[in-house]
Each structure stands twice: as C-alpha cells, then as structure tokens.
Enzyme design. Structure first.
Site, PDB file in Angstrom:
ATOM      1  N   GLY A 499       0.824  -1.200   0.000  1.00  0.00           N
ATOM      2  CA  GLY A 499       0.000   0.000   0.000  1.00  0.00           C
ATOM      3  C   GLY A 499       0.857   1.248   0.000  1.00  0.00           C
ATOM      4  O   GLY A 499       2.081   1.192   0.132  1.00  0.00           O
ATOM      5  N   ASP A 616      -9.925  11.134  10.150  1.00  0.00           N
ATOM      6  CA  ASP A 616      -9.698  10.645   8.783  1.00  0.00           C
ATOM      7  C   ASP A 616     -10.313   9.258   8.606  1.00  0.00           C
ATOM      8  O   ASP A 616      -9.662   8.339   8.104  1.00  0.00           O
ATOM      9  CB  ASP A 616      -8.198  10.614   8.477  1.00  0.00           C
ATOM     10  CG  ASP A 616      -7.921  10.544   6.977  1.00  0.00           C
ATOM     11  OD1 ASP A 616      -8.834  10.861   6.192  1.00  0.00           O
ATOM     12  OD2 ASP A 616      -6.802  10.170   6.587  1.00  0.00           O
TER      13      ASP A 616
END
Length: 827
Positions: A499, A616
């Site tokens: 990622g 977030d």
C-alpha cells in the site's frame, strides 16, 4: 510583469462578463433618488423614487429633489439627481426573508440651486441603529453595510446634523445576501493573546472599507454576482519588487472549496500575488506586505483573506504564514489540506484591532515547513470591514473564564509568587549538583520523538490529554533498530509493497520472531509527515483495543520515520468492497465489519476524559484481519477532543475529500461528530460498493453521500445496493441501516448521533438480518430520548475517565454491554 499586464489581463477581461452567474436575492430594492425616470447602472435598473410605486417607500420627513445641470460626460445618469433631506426623513422597505442584507448608499456631490451637496452633514441609521456619520463628501463614494434584519420592515433614516444642515443620497440599494456570505462562527481574534473565537458575527453591522483584488484588475459590479467593486492591490503593496503576479485561465473548483461565487468572483481566485524569488538572494525568505490606512483607530475590523492555490503543481507543496499587524494570524497554512485539490477557493476571517496607528497591515510569508526549493506565499484577495456596533462576541465559556479571573486573579498571583520563592530555594540547593549530559538525538534529519513532545501545533495531543505523556521510559520500549526493519522487509523490496499513502509506502515484513508486520516508511529526510508520525506513536503506544490496529514499534534512525503495525491479512475494507477480490463480502460480514469499526471509534471517543477524534475515517483506514475482524487504523491526523468546558476544538481542516464533515469544513470546529459524518459515508460505501467520490460517473452520482441520501429519502435505497447483495438483505434490516447512515450525514453535528448510538443501531440492524425470532421487542430509534432507561446498557453511559486507565476499557466490556442484542447463531 509588464508582459503579463499587456497581454494576459486584457485578454482575461474579455471573459469577465461570462465568469459570473446571476444571483437572485429574495429582497431587492434599487432606487434612483430624486429621479422621475429609471436609470441604468452596470446593467441594473434603478427605479426613480419620484415614480409610483417607488415613491411609496418615502415614509416620512421633508425632502427636496435636486439635479445636476452640468453633469460630467463620464458621470453615470444615476448620479445626475439626488434627494436632499432637510429634516429627519426615512424610507421603508418590506422584507420578505429575514437575514443579512446589503445596504448601499451612493453619494455623488454636485452643486445645485440652494444646495452644495459636498457640504452635507448627516447620519444614516437602519431600524434605529446607527450606521454612519457623513460630512464633507468631496468625491463620489458608495457606503456599503451588511446588516442583519429580523423584522418585516426595514426603515432607513437620514438625519441632518443640525437644524440648518441637510443630508442627501443619489441612489439606495437594499437586497438580501446569500447565507454563506457571513456566518456566525469561525472568525479568530488576532492579537498578542490569540486563539479567541468570535461568534454571532451575523449580528454585527459591517461597513466595507476595502475590497481588494490582489494581483488582478479592477472588477466592477458588472463582473460580480453581488454587484461589488474590487480594486487592484498595487497602491497598497509595501514593496512592489518583492511580489510578482500569478494567474490562471482555469475557473476555480468551487465544488471542493470553502467559498462560492457570491463570496468572491472567479477573477479574484484566478489571480494572485506570489513571492518574487527571481529578484531575491537564493534561499532568502521574506514577506509580502500590504498597508491599508484607516481613518479610525482602536476599532475592531473583520479582515477576510481569500486564497486559491494557482501556483503549485501538486498538493502539499505550498506552506506559508499569515500575519496581521505583526501578529501571527495563521501558521503553516496548507491550502490543499482543506479540499485535497488545487485551485480551490477558500477564505479565512479574522477580527483585528486597527491599533494606535489606525492602519491594518497584512503580510504573507513562507513557513518553516516549506521546502527550500519551493518556499512561497500567495494572496488572492482581501476585504476589510469595520464593525460599526462591535459587541462582546466571545463564547459563553470565555465570558465565564474572564469573570472567573476577576475573582481568582489575585489568588493565582499570590500562589505564583509563592511558587517562585520555592523554586528559587530549590534551584539554590541543586546548584552544586552535576548536570546530566544531554543525550544526542538519533535522527540527524529531524527532532527525535522524545524531544519533540508528541505533536505539532495541528496535532496537539498535549491539549490536556493523558496520551501526550511519555512515562518514565518515554517510548524507548517500542523502538526497533533500522537494521532489523531492513531485514524484515528484505531491504524494502518493492515486491513487498502492500500500500501507499500521503506518509509513504507500506511494506509487508516478518520480524525475527516470525511476527508478520506492516511497515509504514515515511519519505527519508522529509519533515512533512513529522507531526503525523509523532501523533501516531503518542496514541497507539497508550491504547489497546480489539478494534484498533496495534503499534508494534517505530524507528527513528538515519533520518527515517518508520512505523511498524500488526499485519492485517485482508487489507483495507475498500479493497474487499470494490477491489480485485474473488468472493464479495456477504451482508452479514459487512454488518459485522461496520460494528467492529464502530466499536473502535466509540472507544476512541469515550475511553478518555477528553476522548480522541480520528479525523480521517474512510474505507482505506479500516483494516481487516484474516477473520475479517475490522480495526481502525492511521491516527496521524487525530486530535484530542474538547475539554469539559468546551464544545469543539478549533483547528485547520484535515481529512479526505468525500468523507469530510461539511460543518467542520465551513467552521474549522472539530468534534467527535465529524468522525460520525465520515463513518456515515463509509456505511453507504459498504452498502453500494463504490468510492465516496467517483468523477467518472454522471454528475448526480459523483458524490456518494449526496447520491445515496437522495435514494434513502425517496425510500428506494434498495435501488442502489451492491448487485452482489441483491436478494440477501432483509428489508427491515436495510431500512434501519439506511436510517442510521442518514442520521450520520446530517448537515449539523448536533443533529448526528454519537458513535455509541450508531453502534447500538448497527447491532439492531444485524439482529433484524439474522431473523425475526431474534428481534428485540421494540425498535430502537437513533434519538437519545428513545433509548431504554437502563444506564447499564446504553453506550452513551460507557464513558471512562482518564484515571481509570485504558486497560479497563477493553473490547470485552463493549461486548457485554451489547450482549442483549446477541443471539446464539449470531457472531
């Protein structure tokens, strides 16, 4: 600069008429005073107030109609007549919609029989409230005010200063303003103390003093949706050689911004001034400064600064500071953080005292976070408005604090004095002791974690939170040698990348004891992710929860910023929803994942005295282990919540586009309800298996939250579910799920549920899915008032205080709390 002015600006002017859309106010009155005919002014028709029905607006007093017999050729016809008021006189206007209205008075003096208008001396008021005192008008001026009207009638009164004096007006404008033009919250006081916030700004009367198009041409009412005039900034620029122009042909991206065309026209955001580094010493930092003289001192002003990043080629390149009257008004401003897109219009409001000089000085300059190759600062526009009837606008909390200090101030002063005496005695006693040699930071490129203190100005876990303390050994028990991390990742083999994000790449690794880990490596030597790095460590080193990703360790050697987490086999939720996955998740699996993530968030919000706001929440920050157990991850943007005497945390906007709480975006006021909004977007993402924002779709489908709410409110949510779920979902389960997500996405935080409420309802949604035989006896609505009275089971009563410690608030306790909703064949 000369080439720009001669080629670009004239070309840009050709497009000015087409870059503003018409704004249609609820109330609008345009009067040509003293005229018996209509007058055109910038494509607007002003009705003569000597004609019916406009003459009916003249309510009382004595007035005389005068006209200019020899008007200048370039003078608009609107200024060829005037109405002179020899006694107290007034106009009355019916108001259809209460709220902020714009009032403009056109004053253009000329000499007429019996009256020399330049010698007029009078006052203007609105509904009995003073607006302005006017005398000796030598040139044409427009006096503009923003006034909140809460009555059905607006009465504007002209009162001569003496029995032999008079007042006059050439034209009057009254029209309602859009709601977003002036909002109650978000303005910050700029002074030596700083940080105080003003509220109820709409109750203030504001008189426009300056409206500046920085770096751009003069804009007339023809080019502005609210028919305003913007003047160039060059006369006010302190050092012209320090600045250079910037401009773009691309219209601003209002969809992602914090401003609209009513706040400022396109051209304001399409032009700017930036630092002229061509004429400076290489690497030298300096400010751009504008000076605005004012005719009054000691008066509060609203300073509105307009920004739009049209100079950067990528996000997070531009960091700069804003100063007003020498005080820091905003540090480390990163415009891209507000919308995660470039060319997005944005404005910030400040409350400023003009000071003893009566002037206001505005400066912008590069931040310490700026790269030496990219440091810059910009400004697109500025407005300065005098607060005519400035009232005490501190929040109630601050009022109580100020009153409290009147009482406790002398006591505190005496206590401090005593402490100083004790400190002096202790210092003398310790003077002969040998001072320990300070340890060197292991990182050559940036400040070490121990020295740093746990957070930057934006990620202050030290706001009274217990998370910011380091304990007797700091974080050293979590440190992992860089050599071990190199070995675990095969020297950061690219084939092990699983990622990437704003912080850096994420690698799969195996430590020496065969523990699988995820290694997040920041860009070596960069300071950009430093606050997030420290915040992540500060939070994850102090908390443990079954539904929060665990921190295995960190590394800060050789200018590296590396975080090591437990490895999550199934990766981010996003990948399982609409990634390259062989078998889609079932509805039951998705509900269990949502419940797990909600548990983790509920613990963050309530497990400590102040709580933690994640800031977030999105599908990429909810990770799944090999058993599809959900865990919330990535705490780099997290903040400690408000104190008990506060309602919110004032901070710059951070988050991800598509998930961002609109109220937080508008007001920069963060609460745990901001996480609830983001989680609501995730709920619809889970149901529909599509991104929060997809620009490739039809316009009405681009934003998932808006699109899903549209179908939810129509009662047809089943039309947009993931095709893989068709036939799987119990209709009652879907109905309750949609209602829960809809409540999460309420426009205002006060209307949203807590995460405990969301968790409760998701458990109920799961039971509805499992089968009717296991349903609770009564449905559970998301409003607190409808919950059972037992304090042992409602999640809002699960709050823990910091003195109880984090270990006492485990996932076991949350499971027990919701045990009455579990079934034998459930999870």
């Amino acid at each position: 600069m000369a080439i720009f002015k001669s080629i670009f600006l004239p070309f840009l002017f050709l497009f000015l008429p087409f870059l503003s859309a018409d704004f249609v106010p609820s109330d609008i009155y345009l009067l040509s005073c003293g005229s018996s005919s209509n007058s055109s002014f910038f494509n607007r028709i002003f009705v003569g107030d000597s004609l019916k029905p406009a003459s009916d607006f003249l309510a009382a007093g004595k007035s005389v109609v005068v006209s200019d017999r020899n008007p200048p050729q370039d003078s608009p016809s609107l200024y060829h007549t005037a109405r002179v008021f020899t006694r107290v006189s007034s106009y009355k206007f019916n108001i259809k919609k209460n709220g902020t209205h714009l009032l403009r008075f056109h004053l253009s003096p000329f000499s007429s029989t019996g009256f020399a208008l330049h010698s007029a001396n009078f006052t203007i008021s609105a509904n009995g409230v003073f607006l302005s005192s006017i005398s000796h008008v030598n040139d044409s001026v427009i006096k503009e005010f923003m006034v909140r009207i809460d009555t059905n009638v607006l009465e504007i009164e002209f009162q001569p200063a003496s029995s032999s004096g008079f007042g006059f007006a050439n034209a009057i404008e009254v029209f309602s303003a859009p709601k977003e033009l002036i909002t109650d919250n978000g303005a910050k006081l700029v002074d030596s103390n700083g940080g105080r916030e003003y509220y109820k700004l709409t109750s203030q009367i504001l008189e426009t003093k300056y409206r500046i198009n920085v770096g751009g041409p003069k804009l007339t009412p023809f080019n502005d949706t609210l028919w305003r005039t913007w003047v160039p900034d060059e006369p006010y620029l302190a050092l012209k050689s320090a600045a250079k122009l910037a401009a773009t042909f691309h219209t601003p991206n209002y969809e992602a911004g914090g401003a609209s065309r009513e706040v400022a026209p396109d051209i304001v955001y399409m032009t700017a001034r930036q630092m002229n580094k061509d004429h400076s010493i290489s690497g030298a930092k300096f400010n751009l400064t504008w000076n605005f003289p004012l005719d009054s001192n000691g008066v509060n002003h609203l300073v509105r600064l307009h920004f739009c990043d049209i100079v950067s080629s990528a996000l997070n390149q531009l960091y700069f500071n804003v100063y007003i009257n020498g005080y820091p008004a905003y540090r480390d401003l990163d415009l891209s953080s507000f919308s995660l897109q470039l060319s997005t219009p944005f404005y910030i409001d400040f409350i400023v005292d003009s000071g003893s000089s009566g002037d206001i000085q505005i400066s912008v300059g590069p931040s310490d976070l700026s790269s030496s190759l990219r440091y810059n600062a910009i400004l697109n526009g500025a407005e300065i408005m005098e607060m005519v009837n400035a009232k005490d606008m501190f929040t109630e909390t601050e009022k109580r604090k100020r009153n409290l200090w009147v009482i406790v101030g002398p006591v505190v002063g005496g206590f401090i004095g005593l402490c100083l005496i004790v400190a002096a005695i202790l210092a003398f006693g310790c003077k002969r002791r040998k001072k320990p040699k300070p340890r060197r930071a292991e990182s050559a490129g940036w400040t070490s974690v121990q020295a740093y203190g746990g957070g930057s100005s934006d990620s202050k876990l030290s706001r009274g939170s217990t998370l910011a303390s380091f304990g007797p050994n700091g974080y050293h028990s979590l440190k992992i040698p860089f050599s071990e991390i190199q070995s675990a990742t095969n020297n950061f083999d690219k084939s092990l990348i699983i990622g990437s994000g704003g912080f850096g790449m994420v690698y799969k690794g195996v430590l020496r004891d065969n523990i699988k880990v995820a290694v997040k490596r920041g860009v070596p030597g960069s300071r950009q992710g430093l606050p997030e790095f420290h915040t992540e460590i500060a939070i994850l080193s102090k908390i443990r929860h079954h539904h929060l990703v665990s921190l295995v360790g960190y590394c800060e050697e050789q200018s590296e910023m590396i975080l090591v987490y437990e490895y999550m086999e199934k990766g981010p939720l996003k990948k399982q929803l609409y990634g390259s996955v062989v078998s889609p998740l079932s509805w039951k699996q998705r509900l269990e994942i949502c419940i797990g993530a909600a548990r983790g968030l509920h613990y963050l919000h309530t497990g400590f005295a102040q709580g933690i706001i994640h800031r977030d929440i999105k599908s990429t920050n909810i990770l799944l282990d090999e058993n599809y157990v959900a865990k919330v991850a990535d705490f780099g943007l997290s903040r400690s919540g408000p104190r008990l005497d506060e309602t919110h945390v004032s901070t710059g906007v951070k988050g991800s586009f598509g998930y961002l709480d609109p109220e937080y975006f508008r007001r920069q006021q963060l609460t745990d309800k901001s996480d609830v909004y983001s989680f609501g977007v995730v709920l619809f993402e889970v149901l529909c298996a599509r991104p929060a924002v997809d620009p490739l779709l039809a316009r009405e489908q681009v934003n998932l939250a808006e699109w899903a709410l549209h179908w939810q409110r129509k009662g047809m949510l089943e039309k947009i579910v993931d095709p893989h779920l068709v036939g799987q979902i119990n209709p009652n389960s879907l109905k309750k799920y949609g209602e829960t997500a809809e409540k999460c996405l309420a426009d205002y935080g006060i209307d949203r549920p807590t995460m405990g409420d969301v968790l409760w309802n998701l458990e109920y949604v799961l039971q509805l899915q499992i089968g009717p035989s296991n349903e609770p006896s009564e449905p559970v609505d998301i409003d607190d008032s409808d919950f059972p009275t037992s304090t042992a089971i409602h999640p809002s009563n699960m709050r823990r205080h910091s003195d109880e410690g984090t270990d006492n608030f485990s996932d076991i306790s949350t499971t027990k709390v919701f045990s009455q909703l579990l079934t034998n064949d459930g999870r």
